[in-house]
Design a protein around this motif. Structure first.
Motif, PDB file in Angstrom:
ATOM      1  N   HIS A 173       0.833  -1.198   0.000  1.00 24.93           N
ATOM      2  CA  HIS A 173       0.000   0.000   0.000  1.00 24.93           C
ATOM      3  C   HIS A 173       0.876   1.259   0.000  1.00 24.93           C
ATOM      4  O   HIS A 173       0.598   2.218  -0.723  1.00 24.93           O
ATOM      5  CB  HIS A 173      -0.910  -0.004   1.233  1.00 24.93           C
ATOM      6  N   SER A 177       1.524   3.985  -3.206  1.00 23.87           N
ATOM      7  CA  SER A 177       0.938   5.289  -2.907  1.00 23.87           C
ATOM      8  C   SER A 177       1.591   6.371  -3.755  1.00 23.87           C
ATOM      9  O   SER A 177       2.623   6.149  -4.402  1.00 23.87           O
ATOM     10  CB  SER A 177       1.116   5.623  -1.420  1.00 23.87           C
ATOM     11  N   CYS A 191      -6.916  13.016   1.283  1.00 24.90           N
ATOM     12  CA  CYS A 191      -6.470  11.797   1.956  1.00 24.90           C
ATOM     13  C   CYS A 191      -7.505  11.352   2.983  1.00 24.90           C
ATOM     14  O   CYS A 191      -7.860  10.171   3.051  1.00 24.90           O
ATOM     15  CB  CYS A 191      -5.119  12.034   2.627  1.00 24.90           C
ATOM     16  N   SER A 194     -10.585  10.036   1.152  1.00 21.88           N
ATOM     17  CA  SER A 194     -10.408   8.712   0.563  1.00 21.88           C
ATOM     18  C   SER A 194     -10.266   7.634   1.623  1.00 21.88           C
ATOM     19  O   SER A 194     -10.504   6.451   1.353  1.00 21.88           O
ATOM     20  CB  SER A 194      -9.175   8.706  -0.352  1.00 21.88           C
ATOM     21  N   SER A 195      -9.883   8.024   2.846  1.00 20.19           N
ATOM     22  CA  SER A 195      -9.750   7.053   3.933  1.00 20.19           C
ATOM     23  C   SER A 195     -11.068   6.793   4.643  1.00 20.19           C
ATOM     24  O   SER A 195     -11.223   5.748   5.290  1.00 20.19           O
ATOM     25  CB  SER A 195      -8.716   7.549   4.963  1.00 20.19           C
ATOM     26  N   LEU A 198     -12.799   3.499   4.189  1.00 22.21           N
ATOM     27  CA  LEU A 198     -12.160   2.393   4.907  1.00 22.21           C
ATOM     28  C   LEU A 198     -12.684   2.310   6.333  1.00 22.21           C
ATOM     29  O   LEU A 198     -12.938   1.218   6.854  1.00 22.21           O
ATOM     30  CB  LEU A 198     -10.642   2.566   4.901  1.00 22.21           C
ATOM     31  N   ALA A 232      -6.953   2.116   7.464  1.00 17.56           N
ATOM     32  CA  ALA A 232      -7.396   3.510   7.393  1.00 17.56           C
ATOM     33  C   ALA A 232      -6.524   4.413   8.266  1.00 17.56           C
ATOM     34  O   ALA A 232      -6.054   5.468   7.819  1.00 17.56           O
ATOM     35  CB  ALA A 232      -8.858   3.608   7.820  1.00 17.56           C
ATOM     36  N   LYS A 235      -2.955   4.789   6.865  1.00 18.95           N
ATOM     37  CA  LYS A 235      -2.866   5.698   5.726  1.00 18.95           C
ATOM     38  C   LYS A 235      -2.928   7.161   6.161  1.00 18.95           C
ATOM     39  O   LYS A 235      -2.111   7.983   5.719  1.00 18.95           O
ATOM     40  CB  LYS A 235      -3.998   5.406   4.741  1.00 18.95           C
ATOM     41  N   VAL A 236      -3.870   7.484   7.033  1.00 19.56           N
ATOM     42  CA  VAL A 236      -4.023   8.871   7.477  1.00 19.56           C
ATOM     43  C   VAL A 236      -2.785   9.345   8.232  1.00 19.56           C
ATOM     44  O   VAL A 236      -2.275  10.450   7.991  1.00 19.56           O
ATOM     45  CB  VAL A 236      -5.281   9.012   8.364  1.00 19.56           C
ATOM     46  N   TYR A 239       0.321   9.530   5.717  1.00 17.81           N
ATOM     47  CA  TYR A 239       0.147  10.605   4.743  1.00 17.81           C
ATOM     48  C   TYR A 239       0.322  11.964   5.409  1.00 17.81           C
ATOM     49  O   TYR A 239       0.962  12.866   4.852  1.00 17.81           O
ATOM     50  CB  TYR A 239      -1.233  10.508   4.098  1.00 17.81           C
ATOM     51  N   TRP A 458      -8.840   4.901  -2.809  1.00 16.24           N
ATOM     52  CA  TRP A 458      -7.511   5.476  -2.525  1.00 16.24           C
ATOM     53  C   TRP A 458      -6.657   5.447  -3.759  1.00 16.24           C
ATOM     54  O   TRP A 458      -6.927   4.749  -4.687  1.00 16.24           O
ATOM     55  CB  TRP A 458      -6.804   4.743  -1.397  1.00 16.24           C
TER      56      TRP A 458
END
Length: 458
Positions: A173, A177, A191, A194-195, A198, A232, A235-236, A239, A458
């Motif tokens: 992932h 990215s 971001c 898009s999360s 999830l 989720a 990613k947050v 990012y 995502w």
């Protein structure tokens, strides 16, 4: 309403895992079969449609057999495949070795010609598709007796195929990215947007599993936590950090791994995770929450791995450097993993500790290297065979619609478990069910790909 209390076919007390070398060996089957299929297709000149049908069937069946019915014969299957490939290659190369074709190929390999194909995308797609397929097989097959207990997620410490899959999913992932590919990062608000799906999927899974009484192994993530929440939050967090700092992601990966291990070893976080206390929300979900920093480390490592993988405008010979770099990362990580496992803390997916993170990064690097090696061999042999089968349809379809494939696999897994008693199913019945399940997945994702229907958050 509790419709059905489903129990896993696994004896949880026996979930001590496999060995890291057995997990690595499973990686070879798909690339070897893909290479053999591609070479034979070029020799007999089959149609493109027939090639795709054989390809999809073979990729599904060989990995399913390796994870279930052939699990005690892995060395034999591997040996047979290897011998067949060597014989096939010998025949092909011998046939062309005395002709200008071979000389042309050798000149091509050493020339300064820039490769026109997007090799990076091809071998990353190959590995990512391989990972999705293995994940889809495991999440349903684990409920049948034909699936070896040692391949399932370990209870606390140890190595297993499903343990590796969880971490590799996070690494890939990060690799795929926008930061991993070196592209201009999207706005932070996008971001979060898009999360959000999830998080929503995590909530839906939680509500649905509780509503139907679906079996849940609490020590995996906790009472309410699941992998969608981990993905989720990871990613947050990653990012956000990468958006506000210029610190290389590799440094961030090392720092977060170190901090996480210090919390486990020095501040009794390990004791908390292993305790039976689940009185508060935090303690009820301690596995998912406390392992989050480890998975954040894996995401950062994936972004850093992207700087090694995503290179364009290279000559064919220059891809050897990428291959060597990936192998070096894998070999060094393998040694460090063993050192940390024996001197710091036993490897544990449950808490995503330092040895686990190092192992996953090492394993992922070696697996990507293997798919790169396969891609280079195909390009070279294409000059001999004039083979036009440049892409594998199943990998392209899965990569185009990875989220759809993953969600459909989870949905079908739940439906199967609610419909039949997987624990008491015979090996033949389980194999037929799994083949049907994989066929539905493959046909659905390929149809969506051909109709340009994509589910993407995502």
């Amino acid at each position: 309403m509790n419709i059905k209390n489903i129990t896993s076919g696994l004896n949880l007390s026996s979930r001590e895992g496999s060995t890291p070398f057995e997990v690595l060996s499973m990686t070879f089957f798909i690339p070897m079969c893909s290479l053999l299929l591609w070479t034979l297709a070029g020799r007999v000149r089959i149609s493109s449609g027939l090639f795709q049908a054989i390809e999809v069937s073979l990729l599904n069946i060989i990995l399913l057999l390796g994870l279930t019915l052939f699990e005690n014969k892995l060395q034999l299957v591997f040996s047979v495949l290897f011998i067949v490939i060597i014989i096939t290659f010998y025949i092909v190369v011998y046939q062309y070795s005395s002709t200008p074709h071979m000389k042309y190929v050798l000149r091509y390999i050493n020339s300064k010609e820039v490769v026109k194909q997007d090799i990076n995308k091809s071998f990353v797609e190959g590995y990512r598709g391989h990972l999705f397929l293995a994940t889809a097989i495991c999440i349903l097959a684990v409920d049948f007796n034909s699936f070896p207990a040692r391949f399932a997620k370990t209870e606390t410490f140890g190595w297993s195929i499903m343990d590796a899959g969880v971490g590799s999913f996070i690494v890939v992932h990060g690799l795929c990215s926008s930061q991993g590919r070196g592209l201009t990062a999207k706005h932070l608000k996008k971001c979060f947007m898009s999360s959000f799906p999830l998080f929503l999927l995590g909530v839906v899974r939680l509500v649905a599993t509780n509503a139907v009484g679906y079996h849940k192994v609490v020590p995996e993530y906790g009472l309410h936590w699941n992998f969608f929440f981990t993905l989720a939050f990871t990613k947050v967090i990653c990012y956000s950090v990468l958006s506000i700092t210029n610190i290389p992601s590799g440094i961030l990966a090392i720092a977060s791994m170190t901090v996480h291990q210090l919390l486990l070893s020095k501040l009794d976080l390990l004791t908390l995770i292993l305790s039976e206390d689940r009185e508060t929300f935090f303690k009820a979900n301690k596995e998912g929450i406390c392992s989050l920093l480890g998975f954040v480390s894996l995401y950062f490592a994936g972004v850093q791995l992207g700087s090694v993988v995503w290179k364009k405008g290279l000559k064919l010979s220059e891809y050897k450097n990428i291959l060597l770099n990936l192998c070096a990362i894998g070999a060094i990580g393998w040694v460090l993993m063993y050192l940390c496992h024996h001197s710091i803390q036993p490897i544990s997916r449950r808490m995503a500790n330092l040895p686990y993170c190092i192992w996953v990064v090492s394993l992922t690097s070696l697996q990507i290297a293997l798919h790169l090696c396969q891609e280079l061999i195909i390009i070279i042999l294409s000059r001999l065979l004039k083979n036009n089968y440049s892409d594998f349809l199943l990998w392209k379809a899965i990569n185009y619609n990875g989220l759809f494939y993953f969600l459909l696999a989870n949905l079908l897994t739940g439906l199967v478990n609610l419909s039949i008693d997987t624990n008491n199913s015979s090996h033949l019945k389980s194999f037929v069910i799994l083949i049907t399940y994989l066929t539905i997945l493959s046909v659905s994702v390929i149809t969506a790909h051909k109709k340009s229907i994509q589910l993407k958050f995502w």
